[in-house]
Design an enzyme around this catalytic site. Structure first.
Site, short mmCIF file in Angstrom:
data_model
loop_
_atom_site.label_atom_id
_atom_site.label_comp_id
_atom_site.label_asym_id
_atom_site.label_seq_id
_atom_site.Cartn_x
_atom_site.Cartn_y
_atom_site.Cartn_z
N LYS A 161 0.85 -1.20 0.00
CA LYS A 161 0.00 0.00 0.00
C LYS A 161 0.88 1.24 0.00
O LYS A 161 1.87 1.32 0.75
CB LYS A 161 -0.90 -0.05 1.24
CG LYS A 161 -1.99 1.01 1.31
CD LYS A 161 -2.82 0.78 2.57
CE LYS A 161 -3.96 1.77 2.70
NZ LYS A 161 -4.73 1.53 3.95
N SER B 141 -9.43 1.10 3.21
CA SER B 141 -8.62 1.97 2.37
C SER B 141 -7.52 1.22 1.61
O SER B 141 -6.85 1.80 0.77
CB SER B 141 -7.98 3.06 3.24
OG SER B 141 -7.12 2.49 4.22
N SER C 144 -9.88 -1.37 7.10
CA SER C 144 -9.19 -1.08 5.84
C SER C 144 -8.40 -2.24 5.25
O SER C 144 -7.97 -2.16 4.10
CB SER C 144 -8.26 0.13 6.03
OG SER C 144 -9.01 1.30 6.16
#
Length: 586
Positions: free
Chosen positions: A146, A221, A245
């Site tokens: 990420k 996310s 997330s």
């Protein structure tokens, strides 16, 4: 690859900065598209690929642009790679190619790393040839990251246009540990503006779509991770989680995702607003195509004793409890509904199926879980997410002039629980948090040796875009700091199975009404193809038990411990040195 960034401090507009980031991303993707070992076969991605046109046919056609060797390699799971395929160069090339194709389908990448990844792969192959053994437990495993997790020399904008140009000075501690274990970092993935959406949308990179139904979100996310792993452009990804997330993208894309207890894994090196706030702490963890991949990730990191370098962590070794449930029966409590928002029919159907099978098991006891105050839990955690009243996040958005995304407005501007705390009010809110945790522990203590809670991972399958407005099925466990793993239920939304009329349902509250308005508007047809996933939760620091319990549940119910390949093929022996096992080459 040169990367001279346009930035807001450098005088660029937000549109110019975003366009520049996309150009950089596209250049890295194009480089992977052009890596062709067989020049006689056209494997390039079509130039007119459009995420909005994505569907199952497009997905299949894209993956067919890979040759048999690439399909074979990218259908492997972590344990397959670590067991017997030391040719890291071939495996890395295949995953780079597949990641490039995945980007064309769902828009999940911020940049691919072909130069760094191939250089690393060659180093690993050279080590193998010299030492006849792997460098570590993750030798040659391609891992995606990420974007807001630091990688030395690379941008770390965390989804904010104004933060473009912030370059990490060193790798995050977690990445250093994985590097020493033999990992190859090949891709960086998208996250939303503010990092506080259960979808992935930003002005920098646009919207990440769901691979199984493009009208649905990939989650957030860590949605770039979820979509990439779901499309097997990565076999193991790293996400972060403060309200769901990791688990939301894992559920939405039908892969395994694990949120550890805070303090088990190091977060040093991630980029986010409100650094140092301790009211609600986030954690970092894996998404994978297999349960074994999750377990190996956790064990590898904890075995490195990261608390010696990050003293805020708990000095707790990874425990081998593989025989725990051969000595005692697993006791599972089922939470059908959090009594705030009732799940959509596909979720209830999946729970029904798995619980029916568990009731027939000779090794599992099943009881019902009565949730306690989950509506209050949301008010507590939603009031602690932004202890500064959202000031730092708002400043990061406003500094560039970029527009606010709808879900950024929802979680900050439209959130009635957000307030700017002073010292007294923050202490009071944290005391309320701790009191709630104590009451929930007392509830668990009354449940007669329950090991884990089986529950929904969300109030439905992947929501429509901009509609992920109920976090309670994941944020509940962040407030309590309970470890939780999401797993695929080996099923998808079906019009035949899930299309019953629900017009007579009377919602309990505004959140429930919104959730059910989505189902009434779109129905099973609108969510068709969306993966159905569930969640397993344990008590604080029972991380190992949660994963061990999931293994038992999957075995007892006949559910797989790996995600099925998006394209089924019959692997054929290629006669290449890289397909020999470690042991046979020793």
């Amino acid at each position: 690859m040169s990367d001279i960034r346009k930035t807001i401090p450098g005088g660029a507009t937000w549109q110019e900065v975003a366009a520049d980031r996309r150009r950089h991303r596209d250049a890295t993707v194009e480089k992977c598209r052009r890596q062709q070992r067989d020049a006689t076969v056209d494997k390039c991605m079509p130039e007119d690929t459009d995420v909005s046109a994505s569907n199952g046919t497009l997905l299949t056609s894209h993956m067919q642009l890979l040759n048999l060797e690439e399909l074979t390699m990218t259908n492997y799971n972590v344990e397959d790679i670590t067991r017997g395929h030391p040719n890291a160069e071939s495996i890395t090339s295949a995953f780079l190619r597949r990641a490039a194709l995945a980007q064309g389908v769902v828009n999940c990448i911020t940049e691919l790393l072909p130069d760094q990844a191939m250089r690393r792969a060659k180093e690993l192959d050279a080590y193998w040839l010299e030492h006849k053994k792997p460098i570590g437990p993750l030798h040659g495993v391609p891992i995606s990251v990420k974007e807001h997790i630091a990688m030395k020399g690379l941008d770390q904008n965390a989804g904010f246009v104004s933060w473009v140009g912030r370059v990490a000075e060193e790798d995050a501690l977690l990445l250093q540990i994985l590097w020493d274990a033999g990992a190859v970092f090949h891709a960086r993935t998208a996250q939303p503006q503010s990092l506080m959406h259960l979808e992935t949308s930003s002005n920098l990179y646009g919207v990440t779509a769901n691979p199984f139904n493009p009208s649905l979100t990939a989650g957030g996310s860590s949605g770039g991770e979820g979509a990439l792993v779901g499309l097997r452009g990565s076999v193991l990804g790293i996400g972060t989680d403060i309200g769901g997330s990791i688990r939301s993208p894992a559920a939405n894309n039908g892969v395994f995702g694990f949120k550890p207890t805070v303090g088990r894994l190091p977060i040093l090196g991630w980029s986010a607003p409100m650094a140092g706030c301790e009211a609600i702490l986030g954690t970092i963890g894996p998404l994978s195509t297999s349960l074994e991949g999750v377990k190996l990730f956790m064990k590898t990191v904890v075995d490195a004793k990261p608390w010696l370098r990050s003293p805020s962590l708990v000095a707790l070794d990874w425990k081998d409890i593989s025989g725990l449930f051969s000595e005692k029966r697993l006791k599972v409590a089922v939470m059908w509904d959090d009594e705030v928002v009732k799940p959509h029919p596909p979720i209830t159907r999946a729970l029904d199926n798995i619980v029916m099978k568990l009731h027939k098991s000779q090794n599992v006891d099943v009881v019902d879980w009565a949730p306690q105050g989950h509506d209050r839990a949301w008010s507590i955690i939603a009031g602690l997410y932004f202890a500064d009243g959202g000031a730092q996040t708002s400043e990061a958005i406003n500094a560039s002039g970029e527009p606010w995304m709808p879900l950024s407005e929802w979680i900050i501007k439209d959130n009635p629980h957000v307030k700017k705390h002073d010292v007294d009010s923050l202490w009071s809110a944290c005391a309320e948090r701790d009191e709630y945790r104590q009451k929930y522990a007392e509830l668990w203590n009354t449940m007669a040796d329950v090991d884990v809670i089986l529950c929904p991972a969300g109030p439905g399958v992947a929501p429509k875009l901009n509609a992920a407005r109920y976090w309670g099925y994941t944020s509940q466990w962040n407030l309590l700091d309970y470890p939780a793993v999401v797993f695929p239920a080996k099923d998808h939304v079906s019009v035949d199975k899930d299309g019953a009329d629900v017009a007579d349902y009377t919602p309990r509250n505004d959140a429930d009404e919104y959730n059910w308005s989505q189902w009434k508007e779109h129905g099973a047809e609108g969510y068709k193809g969306g993966p159905i996933s569930l969640q397993l939760v344990g008590r604080r620091y029972d991380d190992e038990k949660v994963l061990a319990a999931l293994e038992v549940i999957l075995e007892e119910t006949g559910l797989p411990t790996t995600v099925p390949p998006t394209i089924e093929i019959t692997p054929q022996p290629l006669g290449l040195p890289e397909f020999q096992s470690f042991s046979s080459m020793a």
